[in-house]
Write a protein that holds these residues in place. Structure first.
Motif, PDB file in Angstrom:
ATOM      1  N   GLY A  38      12.186   0.220  -1.822  1.00 22.18           N
ATOM      2  CA  GLY A  38      11.565   1.333  -2.130  1.00 22.18           C
ATOM      3  C   GLY A  38       9.917   1.505  -1.799  1.00 22.18           C
ATOM      4  O   GLY A  38       8.954   2.119  -1.974  1.00 22.18           O
ATOM      5  N   TYR A  39       9.570   0.327  -0.973  1.00 25.77           N
ATOM      6  CA  TYR A  39       8.328   0.233  -0.431  1.00 25.77           C
ATOM      7  C   TYR A  39       8.312   0.520   1.055  1.00 25.77           C
ATOM      8  O   TYR A  39       9.373   0.626   1.631  1.00 25.77           O
ATOM      9  CB  TYR A  39       7.807  -1.272  -0.666  1.00 25.77           C
ATOM     10  N   ALA A  40       7.163   0.978   1.578  1.00 24.35           N
ATOM     11  CA  ALA A  40       6.947   1.399   2.967  1.00 24.35           C
ATOM     12  C   ALA A  40       7.394   0.123   4.014  1.00 24.35           C
ATOM     13  O   ALA A  40       7.044  -1.065   3.528  1.00 24.35           O
ATOM     14  CB  ALA A  40       5.697   1.812   3.241  1.00 24.35           C
ATOM     15  N   GLU A  41       8.101   0.539   5.204  1.00 23.19           N
ATOM     16  CA  GLU A  41       8.155  -0.563   6.190  1.00 23.19           C
ATOM     17  C   GLU A  41       6.524  -0.848   6.822  1.00 23.19           C
ATOM     18  O   GLU A  41       6.113   0.157   7.439  1.00 23.19           O
ATOM     19  CB  GLU A  41       8.986   0.329   7.272  1.00 23.19           C
ATOM     20  N   PRO A  42       6.330  -2.029   6.844  1.00 25.28           N
ATOM     21  CA  PRO A  42       4.783  -2.194   7.262  1.00 25.28           C
ATOM     22  C   PRO A  42       4.719  -2.522   8.703  1.00 25.28           C
ATOM     23  O   PRO A  42       5.865  -2.765   9.356  1.00 25.28           O
ATOM     24  CB  PRO A  42       4.613  -3.377   6.618  1.00 25.28           C
ATOM     25  N   ALA A  54       0.723  -1.024   0.087  1.00 18.52           N
ATOM     26  CA  ALA A  54      -0.029  -0.172  -0.012  1.00 18.52           C
ATOM     27  C   ALA A  54       0.965   1.156  -0.007  1.00 18.52           C
ATOM     28  O   ALA A  54       1.990   1.110   0.240  1.00 18.52           O
ATOM     29  CB  ALA A  54      -0.926  -0.129   1.102  1.00 18.52           C
ATOM     30  N   SER A  55       0.151   2.373  -0.276  1.00 23.83           N
ATOM     31  CA  SER A  55       0.789   3.748  -0.264  1.00 23.83           C
ATOM     32  C   SER A  55       2.007   3.742  -1.240  1.00 23.83           C
ATOM     33  O   SER A  55       3.013   4.424  -1.143  1.00 23.83           O
ATOM     34  CB  SER A  55       1.446   4.235   1.007  1.00 23.83           C
ATOM     35  N   THR A  56       1.745   3.409  -2.585  1.00 21.93           N
ATOM     36  CA  THR A  56       2.571   3.301  -3.471  1.00 21.93           C
ATOM     37  C   THR A  56       2.071   4.180  -4.668  1.00 21.93           C
ATOM     38  O   THR A  56       0.863   4.305  -4.814  1.00 21.93           O
ATOM     39  CB  THR A  56       3.026   1.842  -4.068  1.00 21.93           C
ATOM     40  N   LEU A  57       2.908   4.604  -5.432  1.00 25.20           N
ATOM     41  CA  LEU A  57       2.430   5.401  -6.640  1.00 25.20           C
ATOM     42  C   LEU A  57       1.815   4.558  -7.875  1.00 25.20           C
ATOM     43  O   LEU A  57       1.950   3.244  -7.755  1.00 25.20           O
ATOM     44  CB  LEU A  57       3.902   5.823  -7.502  1.00 25.20           C
ATOM     45  N   ALA A  58       1.053   5.202  -8.736  1.00 22.95           N
ATOM     46  CA  ALA A  58       0.283   4.504  -9.870  1.00 22.95           C
ATOM     47  C   ALA A  58       1.531   3.790 -10.748  1.00 22.95           C
ATOM     48  O   ALA A  58       2.645   4.215 -10.633  1.00 22.95           O
ATOM     49  CB  ALA A  58      -0.391   5.429 -10.563  1.00 22.95           C
ATOM     50  N   SER A  59       1.117   2.661 -11.121  1.00 23.96           N
ATOM     51  CA  SER A  59       1.828   1.879 -11.984  1.00 23.96           C
ATOM     52  C   SER A  59       2.752   2.576 -12.902  1.00 23.96           C
ATOM     53  O   SER A  59       3.972   1.880 -13.340  1.00 23.96           O
ATOM     54  CB  SER A  59       1.456   0.672 -12.483  1.00 23.96           C
ATOM     55  N   TRP A  60       2.396   3.620 -13.448  1.00 22.33           N
ATOM     56  CA  TRP A  60       3.424   4.154 -14.480  1.00 22.33           C
ATOM     57  C   TRP A  60       4.281   5.253 -14.003  1.00 22.33           C
ATOM     58  O   TRP A  60       5.091   6.121 -14.745  1.00 22.33           O
ATOM     59  CB  TRP A  60       2.455   4.669 -15.614  1.00 22.33           C
ATOM     60  N   LEU A  61       4.204   5.385 -12.841  1.00 19.55           N
ATOM     61  CA  LEU A  61       5.259   6.344 -12.027  1.00 19.55           C
ATOM     62  C   LEU A  61       6.335   5.994 -11.198  1.00 19.55           C
ATOM     63  O   LEU A  61       6.080   4.637 -10.365  1.00 19.55           O
ATOM     64  CB  LEU A  61       4.217   7.226 -11.155  1.00 19.55           C
ATOM     65  N   THR A  62       7.444   6.316 -11.141  1.00 15.53           N
ATOM     66  CA  THR A  62       8.435   5.943 -10.279  1.00 15.53           C
ATOM     67  C   THR A  62       9.008   7.342  -9.520  1.00 15.53           C
ATOM     68  O   THR A  62       9.475   8.259 -10.475  1.00 15.53           O
ATOM     69  CB  THR A  62       9.628   5.139 -10.895  1.00 15.53           C
ATOM     70  N   LEU A  63       9.378   7.433  -8.506  1.00 13.73           N
ATOM     71  CA  LEU A  63      10.335   8.481  -7.915  1.00 13.73           C
ATOM     72  C   LEU A  63      11.857   8.545  -8.706  1.00 13.73           C
ATOM     73  O   LEU A  63      12.106   7.180  -8.998  1.00 13.73           O
ATOM     74  CB  LEU A  63      10.475   8.476  -6.691  1.00 13.73           C
ATOM     75  N   GLU A  64      12.602   9.319  -8.570  1.00  9.51           N
ATOM     76  CA  GLU A  64      13.631   9.503  -9.103  1.00  9.51           C
ATOM     77  C   GLU A  64      14.708   8.567  -8.383  1.00  9.51           C
ATOM     78  O   GLU A  64      15.693   7.930  -9.105  1.00  9.51           O
ATOM     79  CB  GLU A  64      14.419  11.100  -8.999  1.00  9.51           C
ATOM     80  N   ASP A  65      14.408   8.299  -7.317  1.00  9.81           N
ATOM     81  CA  ASP A  65      15.617   7.235  -6.432  1.00  9.81           C
ATOM     82  C   ASP A  65      15.134   5.948  -6.633  1.00  9.81           C
ATOM     83  O   ASP A  65      15.810   5.056  -5.965  1.00  9.81           O
ATOM     84  CB  ASP A  65      15.407   7.506  -4.860  1.00  9.81           C
ATOM     85  N   GLY A  66      14.008   5.674  -7.346  1.00 11.87           N
ATOM     86  CA  GLY A  66      13.422   4.220  -7.834  1.00 11.87           C
ATOM     87  C   GLY A  66      12.387   3.927  -6.625  1.00 11.87           C
ATOM     88  O   GLY A  66      11.792   2.959  -6.672  1.00 11.87           O
ATOM     89  N   SER A  67      12.119   4.728  -5.569  1.00 13.47           N
ATOM     90  CA  SER A  67      11.178   4.206  -4.762  1.00 13.47           C
ATOM     91  C   SER A  67       9.793   4.319  -5.217  1.00 13.47           C
ATOM     92  O   SER A  67       9.568   5.056  -6.283  1.00 13.47           O
ATOM     93  CB  SER A  67      11.196   5.361  -3.719  1.00 13.47           C
TER      94      SER A  67
END
Length: 413
Positions: free
Chosen positions: A176-180, A138-151
């Motif tokens: 790159g994913y949240a710590e659950p 959860a709390s991730t970007l839409a599938s076509w987006l990525t942050l500059e650091d790959g997160s």
């Protein structure tokens, strides 16, 4: 002067001509392949075996349906798909994959969903919704987006909730994913109640089918898998404990919906982690689970795979997931257990779709769930009918455009 009337659909919230019969119905049932024969599931009758697979669109407004969803889904409804399932719809705010995911955690979200349902019913078609919680993805970007650091994680200031991501155990999906956070037993009770409340809202919206999302590495998958579930309480360890949450959710949802309403479950048949030599969710456990589902109130098992581990090693070919569905179906039949099966994945042509469900030819499933091919070709159902030589009903308004059937088309795929 003509006395013929272009009759409208009774009780529809707008005028639309009666579709008699619904688009996608074979005009000669006696000669139609199984793909174009009806199927009844509890009180729901489908005129053919095509289902729109749930597909995330990352286009909601605070979990609410927008005109995008209406336009996206209505194109399949118009063109003869017997059952259209709305994308993974979160039962809690923190259960969304992205901030733009659909939700059904509050009553204000019902009306937009009902608009889609009303439209489907006005065309004589059925519609379902997939209830979901994204868990540690959860709390991730839409599938076509990525942050500059790959997160992939969406920060709180951008509408995310990285500090409130749930999982059975505090194990991050990937860099790159949240710590659950490992869910408490109280969190689990809240979750089960959220599924029940979401089911009641789905009934209020008028849906014909509910599907519980237990696949692709989202929360229920995470509980099922010994790779992501390291709990030592009643929700971890043994097969019975790891499946406990799923069966509590099934019981809650089944108890909140009418007896006539069909209930589906989607699972990942395998994590594709057998190569690692460590415990994971495998086909053998899917066999074991499937045998328990009819007694729990599940009417159809929608068989997918993968999604719970970035180290998965998939072997991809056109029948990869279809074969999983077939193996589960065969195992159930061998044990005298009746459970409908749905096949999904790389179903891109009429020949494959026909073969999957054709009675008398070792069918592997009862319904075909199609996603990306319908995005490419929304008229796939009508095109398949043409290629298979089946005369089907087109939407009344499109009747002048109907294709002639293609006699002699080679469907041996």
């Amino acid at each position: 002067m003509s006395s013929i009337v272009n009759k409208g659909v009774p009780n529809a919230p707008f005028y639309t001509p009666v579709q008699g019969p619904p688009a996608g119905t074979a005009l000669d049932q006696a000669t139609a392949p199984t793909l174009f024969k009806p199927l009844k599931i509890r009180g729901v009758e489908l005129q053919n075996r095509f289902v729109v697979s749930p597909m995330c669109m990352y286009s909601a407004d605070d979990g609410h349906v927008t005109d995008w969803h209406f336009a996206h889904l209505s194109q399949f409804i118009l063109r003869g798909t017997a059952l259209t399932i709305v994308e993974a719809t979160a039962v809690t705010p923190n259960g969304r994959i992205s901030p733009e995911d659909l939700g059904i955690w509050k009553d204000s979200q019902i009306s937009g969903l009902k608009r889609i349902v009303d439209f489907a019913h006005s065309q004589g078609q059925k519609v379902g919704i997939q209830l979901a919680h994204a868990g540690r993805k959860a709390s991730t970007l839409a599938s076509w987006l990525t942050l500059e650091d790959g997160s992939r994680t969406v920060a709180a200031e951008s509408g995310g909730w990285p500090d409130n991501v749930w999982a059975p155990s505090a194990i991050k999906f990937h860099e790159g994913y949240a710590e659950p956070k490992a869910m408490t037993t109280e969190d689990i009770k809240v979750l089960v109640q959220a599924f029940e409340d979401a089911a009641r809202r789905a009934v209020a919206a008028g849906f014909d089918v509910i599907e519980i999302h237990g696949a692709h590495g989202y929360l229920i998958t995470e509980f099922l898998s010994p790779a992501s579930n390291k709990r030592t309480d009643q929700y971890g360890g043994s097969f019975e404990n790891r499946t406990r949450l799923l069966f509590e959710v099934i019981k809650a949802v089944r108890g909140a919906i009418p007896e006539s309403m069909a209930l589906f479950l989607r699972i990942s048949a395998t994590e594709w982690m057998e190569w690692a030599g460590e415990p994971s969710w495998t086909m053998e456990q899917s066999f074991q689970l499937a045998k328990l589902l009819p007694a729990a109130g599940i009417d159809l098992l929608d068989v997918s795979s993968a999604g719970n581990n970035p180290a998965q090693r998939l072997v991809i070919h056109p029948y990869t997931q279809i074969n999983f569905a077939g193996r589960i179906r065969d195992e159930l039949k061998k044990n005298g257990i009746n459970l409908l099966i749905g096949a999904v994945g790389l179903i891109t042509n009429s020949g494959v779709a026909r073969r999957i469900v054709q009675e008398g030819e070792a069918p592997q499933a009862d319904l075909v769930f199609i996603g990306r091919q319908l995005l490419r070709e929304p008229e796939f159902v009508l095109r398949a009918a043409q290629e298979l030589g089946v005369e089907v009903k087109w939407p009344n308004q499109y009747h002048r455009a109907a294709w002639r059937v293609m006699a002699g088309y080679d469907t041996a795929m």
